[in-house]
Scaffold this active site. Structure first.
Site, PDB file in Angstrom:
ATOM      1  N   ASP A 145       0.477  -1.750  -0.063  1.00  0.00           N
ATOM      2  CA  ASP A 145      -0.223   0.022   0.332  1.00  0.00           C
ATOM      3  C   ASP A 145       0.715   1.350   0.060  1.00  0.00           C
ATOM      4  OD1 ASP A 145      -2.710  -1.622   0.161  1.00  0.00           O
ATOM      5  OD2 ASP A 145      -2.858  -1.903   2.187  1.00  0.00           O
ATOM      6  N   ARG A 202      -0.980  -0.817  -8.317  1.00  0.00           N
ATOM      7  CA  ARG A 202      -2.508   0.217  -8.600  1.00  0.00           C
ATOM      8  C   ARG A 202      -2.609   0.951  -8.607  1.00  0.00           C
ATOM      9  NH1 ARG A 202      -3.670  -1.727  -2.353  1.00  0.00           N
ATOM     10  NH2 ARG A 202      -4.795  -3.661  -3.245  1.00  0.00           N
ATOM     11  N   ALA A 309     -13.142  10.709   5.752  1.00  0.00           N
ATOM     12  CA  ALA A 309     -12.909  12.366   4.979  1.00  0.00           C
ATOM     13  C   ALA A 309     -13.034  12.091   3.404  1.00  0.00           C
ATOM     14  CB  ALA A 309     -11.687  12.526   5.464  1.00  0.00           C
ATOM     15  N   GLU A 310     -13.916  10.672   2.694  1.00  0.00           N
ATOM     16  CA  GLU A 310     -14.091  10.368   1.685  1.00  0.00           C
ATOM     17  C   GLU A 310     -14.865  11.713   0.875  1.00  0.00           C
ATOM     18  OE1 GLU A 310     -10.503   7.150   0.713  1.00  0.00           O
ATOM     19  OE2 GLU A 310     -12.602   6.843   0.948  1.00  0.00           O
TER      20      GLU A 310
HETATM   21  C1  LIG Z   1      -8.262  -0.706  -4.142  1.00  0.00           C
HETATM   22  C2  LIG Z   1      -8.456   0.169  -3.333  1.00  0.00           C
HETATM   23  C3  LIG Z   1      -6.770   0.383  -2.664  1.00  0.00           C
HETATM   24  C4  LIG Z   1      -6.649   1.549  -2.073  1.00  0.00           C
HETATM   25  N1  LIG Z   1      -5.239   1.773  -1.878  1.00  0.00           N
HETATM   26  C5  LIG Z   1      -4.673   2.707  -0.831  1.00  0.00           C
HETATM   27  C6  LIG Z   1      -3.523   3.071  -1.181  1.00  0.00           C
HETATM   28  O1  LIG Z   1      -2.835   2.173  -0.968  1.00  0.00           O
HETATM   29  N2  LIG Z   1      -2.737   4.720  -0.239  1.00  0.00           N
HETATM   30  C7  LIG Z   1      -4.043   5.490  -0.637  1.00  0.00           C
HETATM   31  O2  LIG Z   1      -3.387   6.814  -0.062  1.00  0.00           O
HETATM   32  N3  LIG Z   1      -5.291   5.130  -0.979  1.00  0.00           N
HETATM   33  C8  LIG Z   1      -5.589   4.416  -1.067  1.00  0.00           C
HETATM   34  N4  LIG Z   1      -7.525   4.159  -2.150  1.00  0.00           N
HETATM   35  C9  LIG Z   1      -7.873   4.743  -1.819  1.00  0.00           C
HETATM   36  C10 LIG Z   1      -8.292   5.496  -3.165  1.00  0.00           C
HETATM   37  O3  LIG Z   1      -7.063   7.080  -2.095  1.00  0.00           O
HETATM   38  C11 LIG Z   1      -9.031   6.719  -2.765  1.00  0.00           C
HETATM   39  O4  LIG Z   1      -9.437   7.630  -1.274  1.00  0.00           O
HETATM   40  C12 LIG Z   1     -10.717   6.537  -2.625  1.00  0.00           C
HETATM   41  O5  LIG Z   1     -10.862   5.430  -3.471  1.00  0.00           O
HETATM   42  C13 LIG Z   1     -12.092   7.116  -3.116  1.00  0.00           C
HETATM   43  O6  LIG Z   1     -12.024   7.916  -4.493  1.00  0.00           O
HETATM   44  P1  LIG Z   1     -12.434   7.323  -6.070  1.00  0.00           P
HETATM   45  O7  LIG Z   1     -11.289   7.335  -6.796  1.00  0.00           O
HETATM   46  O8  LIG Z   1     -13.271   6.489  -5.651  1.00  0.00           O
HETATM   47  O9  LIG Z   1     -12.857   8.865  -6.237  1.00  0.00           O
HETATM   48  P2  LIG Z   1     -13.835   9.969  -5.452  1.00  0.00           P
HETATM   49  O10 LIG Z   1     -14.303  10.645  -6.270  1.00  0.00           O
HETATM   50  O11 LIG Z   1     -13.157   9.519  -3.837  1.00  0.00           O
HETATM   51  O12 LIG Z   1     -15.097   8.672  -5.432  1.00  0.00           O
HETATM   52  C14 LIG Z   1     -15.696   8.983  -6.611  1.00  0.00           C
HETATM   53  C15 LIG Z   1     -16.887   8.106  -6.041  1.00  0.00           C
HETATM   54  O13 LIG Z   1     -16.944   7.220  -5.316  1.00  0.00           O
HETATM   55  C16 LIG Z   1     -17.348   6.499  -3.717  1.00  0.00           C
HETATM   56  N5  LIG Z   1     -16.496   6.983  -3.047  1.00  0.00           N
HETATM   57  C17 LIG Z   1     -15.790   7.059  -2.761  1.00  0.00           C
HETATM   58  N6  LIG Z   1     -15.574   7.099  -1.310  1.00  0.00           N
HETATM   59  C18 LIG Z   1     -16.282   6.858  -0.722  1.00  0.00           C
HETATM   60  C19 LIG Z   1     -16.570   6.112   0.736  1.00  0.00           C
HETATM   61  N7  LIG Z   1     -16.005   6.163   1.604  1.00  0.00           N
HETATM   62  N8  LIG Z   1     -17.829   5.713   0.831  1.00  0.00           N
HETATM   63  C20 LIG Z   1     -19.086   6.076  -0.046  1.00  0.00           C
HETATM   64  N9  LIG Z   1     -18.442   6.221  -1.246  1.00  0.00           N
HETATM   65  C21 LIG Z   1     -17.483   6.280  -1.981  1.00  0.00           C
HETATM   66  C22 LIG Z   1     -18.542   8.312  -4.249  1.00  0.00           C
HETATM   67  O14 LIG Z   1     -19.796   7.365  -4.801  1.00  0.00           O
HETATM   68  C23 LIG Z   1     -18.517   8.827  -4.573  1.00  0.00           C
HETATM   69  O15 LIG Z   1     -18.889  10.073  -5.648  1.00  0.00           O
HETATM   70  C24 LIG Z   1      -7.440   2.558  -2.009  1.00  0.00           C
HETATM   71  C25 LIG Z   1      -8.689   2.651  -3.055  1.00  0.00           C
HETATM   72  C26 LIG Z   1      -9.019   1.271  -3.426  1.00  0.00           C
HETATM   73  C27 LIG Z   1      -9.783   1.356  -4.094  1.00  0.00           C
END
Ligand SMILES: Cc1cc2nc3c(=O)[nH]c(=O)nc-3n(C[C@H](O)[C@H](O)[C@H](O)COP(=O)(O)OP(=O)(O)OC[C@H]3O[C@@H](n4cnc5c(N)ncnc54)[C@H](O)[C@@H]3O)c2cc1C
Length: 327
Positions: A145, A202, A309-310
């Site tokens: 990660d 990833r 926070a997301e």
């Molecule tokens: C498999 C995986 C592994 C990850 N590993 C890491 C890592 O190692 N380090 C790191 O910094 N980050 C990691 N992340 C988190 C990532 O960086 C984002 O913070 C997170 O995925 C939200 O971004 P998004 O691309 O989904 O887009 P966003 O613009 O945040 O979300 C798009 C849409 O997705 C849905 N959504 C997003 N987040 C949420 C939530 N929390 N609850 C409900 N609905 C939501 C909503 O419908 C939102 O409108 C990981 C994410 C995934 C999916």
């Protein structure tokens, strides 16, 4: 959403680093109920129930044993022991595969001792190796990660060392970091490169509060950076893991894959446990590889706060649950 991102998000993420708040939250039963949406349980047995359900709906899994910012060697060793127990439980499922491996573990180097004084990076590397060896025998993938930007150089250096012996080890790159486009070029082995096959990468947006000196902070700029980085990964010989729930990103993937001649087994989608379950099923039913990241364990506070926070709606849901309990 703009105000949430610029005002509330930094405050919530700062709360994620407060030990006192963590201890208080972990004791509240109501928090546990809400947390359950994102973290299915505390034990290997709990998480194996989720693995069973996800595999029955043709989804792949990546399991994360929760914990980060470990400050003593014993806790880092306990983390290794938890992963070994998990890999042992995976072996009994007999799902080892030659190509895309259905079972994966995700590890955080800060949970393996990276921040320990003096030899932290070396200790984390040794601990990661101790996980990769049984994972190799069990046919389980390991992905490292990404944490906050102060750890990126050290993390990528450990990943490069691990890949000498375990070339299937993957890592995470965060599209909000300005350096990531270049890191993608490094790890993707572009067409014509002589450095061997690209890595499993990833790509995510990034979940930490980062300064403008190193990171894009505006959501349109982050999405734009994400798509540019994904284009590099798709064009190279890496195995891109599209970790996002964002419809704009997910809908861009089929065309990018087509343009770069990627078949369904040349990349995968990834989402977090409890988020957009219907979309995960839809993509899997269409024949795509979809992996769900499932965290488990008692140290859920930092992970849970990043999910709050997301999205404003998660925070509202949490506060409402707290208020209802108080009445
Ligand atoms: C498999 C995986 C592994 C990850 N590993 C890491 C890592 O190692 N380090 C790191 O910094 N980050 C990691 N992340 C988190 C990532 O960086 C984002 O913070 C997170 O995925 C939200 O971004 P998004 O691309 O989904 O887009 P966003 O613009 O945040 O979300 C798009 C849409 O997705 C849905 N959504 C997003 N987040 C949420 C939530 N929390 N609850 C409900 N609905 C939501 C909503 O419908 C939102 O409108 C990981 C994410 C995934 C999916």
């Amino acid at each position: 959403m703009g105000v949430f991102r610029s005002v509330a998000r930094p405050v919530i993420l700062a709360a994620g680093r407060q030990d006192g708040l963590r201890r208080a939250a972990e004791r509240l039963p109501v928090t546990r109920e809400v947390v359950h949406r994102f973290v299915p349980g505390e034990s290997v047995a709990d998480v194996m129930d989720s693995v069973e359900q996800l595999r029955n709906s043709h989804r792949l899994v990546s399991i994360d044993y929760l914990g980060e910012d470990v400050t003593d060697r014993e806790t880092a060793e306990a983390t290794v022991a938890a992963y070994l127990q998990l890999i042992e439980a995976f072996s009994t499922r007999g799902e080892a595969a030659a190509g895309v491996r259905p079972l994966e573990v995700s590890i955080k180097l800060s949970a393996l001792g990276q921040a320990l004084p003096r030899d932290g990076e070396k200790i984390a590397l040794e601990n990661a190796r101790a996980i990769c060896e049984p994972a190799q025998r069990a046919g389980v993938w390991v992905t490292v990660d990404a944490e906050d930007h102060t750890t990126t150089d050290s993390t990528l250096s450990v990943v490069r060392e691990l890949r000498v012996d375990f070339d299937w080890v993957g890592t995470v790159l965060q599209a909000y970091l300005k350096r990531t486009h270049a890191d993608c070029q490094d790890f993707a082995a572009p067409p014509g490169a002589t450095s061997g096959r690209g890595a499993r990468i990833r790509l995510c947006k990034g979940a930490y509060e980062e300064p403008a000196s190193v990171a894009h902070r505006d959501s349109a700029a982050i999405t734009d950076s994400y798509l540019r980085c994904l284009t590099v990964l798709m064009a190279g010989s890496s195995y891109p893991m599209v970790a996002s729930h964002d419809p704009e990103i997910i809908s861009a993937v089929p065309a990018l894959a087509r343009e770069n001649g990627c078949g369904v087994d040349d990349f995968e989608y990834q989402m977090l446990y409890g988020i957009r379950d219907g979309e995960q099923r839809r993509l899997a039913d269409e024949g795509n590889n979809v992996r769900v990241y499932v965290p488990f364990g008692t140290q859920w506070y930092g992970y849970f706060v990043r999910r709050l926070a997301e999205r404003p709606a998660n925070l509202t849901f949490f506060l409402r649950a707290l208020a209802e309990r108080r009445r």
